[in-house]
Design a protein around this motif. Structure first.
Motif, mmCIF file in Angstrom:
data_model
loop_
_atom_site.group_PDB
_atom_site.id
_atom_site.type_symbol
_atom_site.label_atom_id
_atom_site.label_comp_id
_atom_site.label_asym_id
_atom_site.label_seq_id
_atom_site.Cartn_x
_atom_site.Cartn_y
_atom_site.Cartn_z
ATOM 1 N N TYR A 41 89.617 -65.188 -5.400
ATOM 2 C CA TYR A 41 89.362 -66.535 -4.918
ATOM 3 C C TYR A 41 87.904 -66.917 -5.151
ATOM 4 O O TYR A 41 87.003 -66.076 -5.054
ATOM 5 C CB TYR A 41 89.656 -66.643 -3.413
ATOM 6 C CG TYR A 41 91.101 -66.455 -3.043
ATOM 7 C CD1 TYR A 41 91.586 -65.203 -2.672
ATOM 8 C CD2 TYR A 41 91.983 -67.533 -3.066
ATOM 9 C CE1 TYR A 41 92.916 -65.027 -2.342
ATOM 10 C CE2 TYR A 41 93.319 -67.367 -2.722
ATOM 11 C CZ TYR A 41 93.773 -66.114 -2.366
ATOM 12 O OH TYR A 41 95.102 -65.949 -2.027
ATOM 13 N N ALA A 42 87.686 -68.189 -5.386
ATOM 14 C CA ALA A 42 86.331 -68.710 -5.387
ATOM 15 C C ALA A 42 85.793 -68.590 -3.968
ATOM 16 O O ALA A 42 86.538 -68.750 -2.992
ATOM 17 C CB ALA A 42 86.328 -70.161 -5.834
ATOM 18 N N GLU A 43 84.494 -68.323 -3.858
ATOM 19 C CA GLU A 43 83.889 -68.167 -2.535
ATOM 20 C C GLU A 43 84.120 -69.406 -1.669
ATOM 21 O O GLU A 43 84.320 -69.293 -0.461
ATOM 22 C CB GLU A 43 82.393 -67.906 -2.689
ATOM 23 C CG GLU A 43 82.033 -66.499 -3.117
ATOM 24 C CD GLU A 43 82.392 -65.454 -2.082
ATOM 25 O OE1 GLU A 43 82.756 -64.327 -2.489
ATOM 26 O OE2 GLU A 43 82.321 -65.766 -0.880
ATOM 27 N N SER A 44 84.116 -70.553 -2.286
ATOM 28 C CA SER A 44 84.221 -71.804 -1.540
ATOM 29 C C SER A 44 85.587 -72.027 -0.901
ATOM 30 O O SER A 44 85.719 -72.876 -0.020
ATOM 31 C CB SER A 44 83.891 -72.984 -2.460
ATOM 32 O OG SER A 44 84.801 -73.029 -3.553
ATOM 33 N N PHE A 88 92.458 -71.072 1.254
ATOM 34 C CA PHE A 88 93.513 -71.216 0.240
ATOM 35 C C PHE A 88 94.225 -69.882 0.064
ATOM 36 O O PHE A 88 93.616 -68.818 0.177
ATOM 37 C CB PHE A 88 92.912 -71.619 -1.106
ATOM 38 C CG PHE A 88 92.360 -73.016 -1.172
ATOM 39 C CD1 PHE A 88 92.201 -73.800 -0.039
ATOM 40 C CD2 PHE A 88 92.013 -73.558 -2.396
ATOM 41 C CE1 PHE A 88 91.695 -75.078 -0.106
ATOM 42 C CE2 PHE A 88 91.504 -74.845 -2.496
ATOM 43 C CZ PHE A 88 91.338 -75.606 -1.340
ATOM 44 N N ILE A 89 95.506 -69.962 -0.265
ATOM 45 C CA ILE A 89 96.301 -68.769 -0.538
ATOM 46 C C ILE A 89 97.112 -68.992 -1.806
ATOM 47 O O ILE A 89 97.856 -69.970 -1.904
ATOM 48 C CB ILE A 89 97.257 -68.438 0.626
ATOM 49 C CG1 ILE A 89 96.467 -68.192 1.911
ATOM 50 C CG2 ILE A 89 98.094 -67.199 0.295
ATOM 51 C CD1 ILE A 89 97.341 -68.077 3.137
ATOM 52 N N ILE A 90 96.975 -68.065 -2.749
ATOM 53 C CA ILE A 90 97.765 -68.131 -3.977
ATOM 54 C C ILE A 90 98.912 -67.137 -3.882
ATOM 55 O O ILE A 90 98.752 -66.035 -3.351
ATOM 56 C CB ILE A 90 96.896 -67.842 -5.228
ATOM 57 C CG1 ILE A 90 97.693 -68.127 -6.510
ATOM 58 C CG2 ILE A 90 96.321 -66.436 -5.203
ATOM 59 C CD1 ILE A 90 96.839 -68.114 -7.772
ATOM 60 N N LEU A 131 99.829 -72.700 -4.604
ATOM 61 C CA LEU A 131 98.505 -72.686 -3.991
ATOM 62 C C LEU A 131 98.609 -73.431 -2.667
ATOM 63 O O LEU A 131 98.769 -74.651 -2.654
ATOM 64 C CB LEU A 131 97.448 -73.323 -4.891
ATOM 65 C CG LEU A 131 96.024 -73.224 -4.360
ATOM 66 C CD1 LEU A 131 95.554 -71.765 -4.385
ATOM 67 C CD2 LEU A 131 95.063 -74.092 -5.172
ATOM 68 N N GLN A 132 98.560 -72.687 -1.586
ATOM 69 C CA GLN A 132 98.550 -73.286 -0.253
ATOM 70 C C GLN A 132 97.102 -73.581 0.105
ATOM 71 O O GLN A 132 96.271 -72.666 0.149
ATOM 72 C CB GLN A 132 99.165 -72.331 0.768
ATOM 73 C CG GLN A 132 99.135 -72.853 2.195
ATOM 74 C CD GLN A 132 100.008 -74.083 2.393
ATOM 75 O OE1 GLN A 132 101.133 -74.134 1.888
ATOM 76 N NE2 GLN A 132 99.506 -75.055 3.121
ATOM 77 N N MET A 133 96.806 -74.835 0.349
ATOM 78 C CA MET A 133 95.441 -75.249 0.631
ATOM 79 C C MET A 133 95.369 -75.775 2.062
ATOM 80 O O MET A 133 96.018 -76.772 2.395
ATOM 81 C CB MET A 133 95.007 -76.341 -0.361
ATOM 82 C CG MET A 133 95.152 -75.917 -1.814
ATOM 83 S SD MET A 133 94.489 -77.127 -2.966
ATOM 84 C CE MET A 133 95.645 -78.476 -2.719
ATOM 85 N N ASN A 134 94.600 -75.095 2.886
ATOM 86 C CA ASN A 134 94.439 -75.467 4.285
ATOM 87 C C ASN A 134 92.995 -75.860 4.557
ATOM 88 O O ASN A 134 92.093 -75.522 3.795
ATOM 89 C CB ASN A 134 94.845 -74.297 5.184
ATOM 90 C CG ASN A 134 96.274 -73.848 4.967
ATOM 91 O OD1 ASN A 134 97.190 -74.660 4.804
ATOM 92 N ND2 ASN A 134 96.485 -72.531 4.946
ATOM 93 N N SER A 135 92.793 -76.533 5.685
ATOM 94 C CA SER A 135 91.444 -76.940 6.093
ATOM 95 C C SER A 135 90.698 -77.598 4.940
ATOM 96 O O SER A 135 89.546 -77.253 4.647
ATOM 97 C CB SER A 135 90.662 -75.721 6.603
ATOM 98 O OG SER A 135 91.334 -75.106 7.684
#
Length: 116
Positions: A59-62, A67-69, A80-84
């Motif tokens: 993962y990118a540090e940011s 995020f979860i792949i 790609l689950q993107m949270n917050s």
């Protein structure tokens, strides 16, 4: 010919969630590495997250912790689950699949906009 069909982009408020999906189809392609990249206006394309056949993820540090792949190999699909989500996550997100991170195949991109 290889096709990567992406879906799940859209607009969301800060703190919200989105789930991107990408399914690869066609002939003679590798799913050894499946990944998501993104490109914001005026910036270079950057790796967001990648997963290899053995299950190792990067993962990118940011996006770490947000995020979860994941993949469903039998379906040649990567998620790609993107949270917050944050405004700085706004970009065009591209799906990628290949034997390595070079010389693979790209999706057409899906827009993600995070704004209040």
């Amino acid at each position: 010919q290889v096709q990567l069909a992406e879906s799940g982009g859209g607009s969301v408020q800060p703190g919200g969630s989105l789930r991107l999906s990408c399914t690869a189809s066609g002939r003679s392609f590798s799913t050894n590495v499946m990944a998501w990249y993104r490109q914001a206006p005026g910036k270079e394309r950057e790796l967001v997250a990648a997963i290899v056949s053995g299950g190792t993820t990067t993962y990118a540090e940011s996006v770490k912790g947000r995020f979860i792949i994941s993949t469903v190999k039998a379906r040649n699909t990567v998620y790609l689950q993107m949270n917050s989500l944050k405004p700085e996550d706004t970009a065009v997100y591209y799906c990628y699949t290949g034997f390595s991170t070079r010389a693979g195949h790209w999706g057409q991109g899906t827009q993600v906009t995070v704004s209040s």
